[in-house]
Scaffold this active site. Sequence first.
Site, PDB file in Angstrom:
ATOM      1  N   HIS A 104      49.056  65.311  -3.864  1.00  0.00           N
ATOM      2  CA  HIS A 104      48.676  66.360  -2.909  1.00  0.00           C
ATOM      3  C   HIS A 104      47.180  66.291  -2.631  1.00  0.00           C
ATOM      4  CE1 HIS A 104      47.801  68.398  -6.702  1.00  0.00           C
ATOM      5  NE2 HIS A 104      47.201  69.393  -6.064  1.00  0.00           N
ATOM      6  N   HIS A 130      44.469  68.286  -2.841  1.00  0.00           N
ATOM      7  CA  HIS A 130      43.347  68.980  -3.489  1.00  0.00           C
ATOM      8  C   HIS A 130      42.297  68.000  -4.030  1.00  0.00           C
ATOM      9  CE1 HIS A 130      45.827  72.894  -4.132  1.00  0.00           C
ATOM     10  NE2 HIS A 130      45.232  72.865  -2.958  1.00  0.00           N
ATOM     11  N   ASP A 181      40.532  67.903  -6.639  1.00  0.00           N
ATOM     12  CA  ASP A 181      40.596  67.479  -8.045  1.00  0.00           C
ATOM     13  C   ASP A 181      41.708  66.436  -8.279  1.00  0.00           C
ATOM     14  OD1 ASP A 181      42.409  69.719  -7.638  1.00  0.00           O
ATOM     15  OD2 ASP A 181      42.728  69.703  -9.803  1.00  0.00           O
ATOM     16  N   HIS A 182      42.340  65.993  -7.184  1.00  0.00           N
ATOM     17  CA  HIS A 182      43.330  64.904  -7.274  1.00  0.00           C
ATOM     18  C   HIS A 182      42.966  63.731  -6.359  1.00  0.00           C
ATOM     19  CE1 HIS A 182      46.286  67.356  -9.574  1.00  0.00           C
ATOM     20  NE2 HIS A 182      45.484  68.298  -9.096  1.00  0.00           N
ATOM     21  N   HIS A 211      52.865  74.580  -4.060  1.00  0.00           N
ATOM     22  CA  HIS A 211      51.443  74.570  -4.450  1.00  0.00           C
ATOM     23  C   HIS A 211      50.619  74.202  -3.212  1.00  0.00           C
ATOM     24  CE1 HIS A 211      47.913  73.973  -6.951  1.00  0.00           C
ATOM     25  NE2 HIS A 211      47.782  72.737  -6.507  1.00  0.00           N
ATOM     26  N   ASP A 267      50.714  69.005  -9.360  1.00  0.00           N
ATOM     27  CA  ASP A 267      50.520  70.416  -9.712  1.00  0.00           C
ATOM     28  C   ASP A 267      51.745  71.267  -9.352  1.00  0.00           C
ATOM     29  OD1 ASP A 267      48.025  69.679 -10.565  1.00  0.00           O
ATOM     30  OD2 ASP A 267      46.913  70.803  -9.035  1.00  0.00           O
ATOM     31  N   HIS A 279      47.447  68.705 -15.048  1.00  0.00           N
ATOM     32  CA  HIS A 279      46.447  69.458 -15.821  1.00  0.00           C
ATOM     33  C   HIS A 279      46.897  69.714 -17.253  1.00  0.00           C
ATOM     34  CE1 HIS A 279      43.783  70.642 -12.424  1.00  0.00           C
ATOM     35  NE2 HIS A 279      44.900  70.521 -11.724  1.00  0.00           N
TER      36      HIS A 279
END
Length: 255
Positions: free
Chosen positions: A56, A58, A60-61, A114, A133, A171
């Site tokens: 996805h 985001h 942080d990915h 998400h 996530d 995570h």
Amino acid sequence: MPAQTRLFRCLSDNFGVLLHDPETGATAAIDAPEAAPVEAALKETGWKLTDILVTHHHADHTDGIRALKERHKCRVVAPAGEAAKIPAVDEVVKEGDTVKVGNLAANVIETPGHTAGHISYWFHADKLAFVGDTLFSIGCGRVIEGTPAQMWTSLKKLRDLPDDTQIYCGHEYTLSNIKFARTVEPDNKALAAREAQAKAQIEKGEPTIPVTIGAEKAENPFLRADRADVAANVGMSGKPAAEVFAEIRARKNKF
Ligand code: ZN
Ligand code: FE
């Protein structure tokens, strides 16, 4: 030959993971939270990065994608529904598509909720699933772009995978997830055992994943919203499972 994996930490609480096909030498990073830990894992294993499979959009990915692609000229595979928000995409995929990493093959499962276009990668022959996530160990992602009903449907798709499927999530949230889960199911013995196990893992500096779908089905309250006892525990006896799920998710947001 079976797939090999290398799991490592990124940023503050993200997991990075490499998936390696020993037959062809192909190696995929599942998401790229940041480049440096991926490079370190490549160096340690001696594997050569050929692919990045994105779950996805985001940051942080995805923040590590550009630097990794520049250096390794790897292919970047991303969900069709949000490829425009992801850097340097070469190939978009959707529900039912197959993605190959060397000779390893993944089915693409759309798991929105998400984010609107979130996907998971299921390497069925290797009994591995990379779920980003959507599903966490004893938890699930926040419902940011979708609806709770959509997230519940996505989680049920993952729940339907074979019990011995190893789940890699985005995570390290297991311990705090267990603390919350025990408020929903205080009498769940398997969950109490998992808490002891997770504490020991964290103390030793080990990751708490991968986890199996079978264990998650027994212990993760977000996969258990259609059980009468779980509905009763949150005061929602007789309510549709999607509403029970929404209530549990809302409680977790405030926890
Ligand atoms: Zn995310
Ligand atoms: Fe994330």
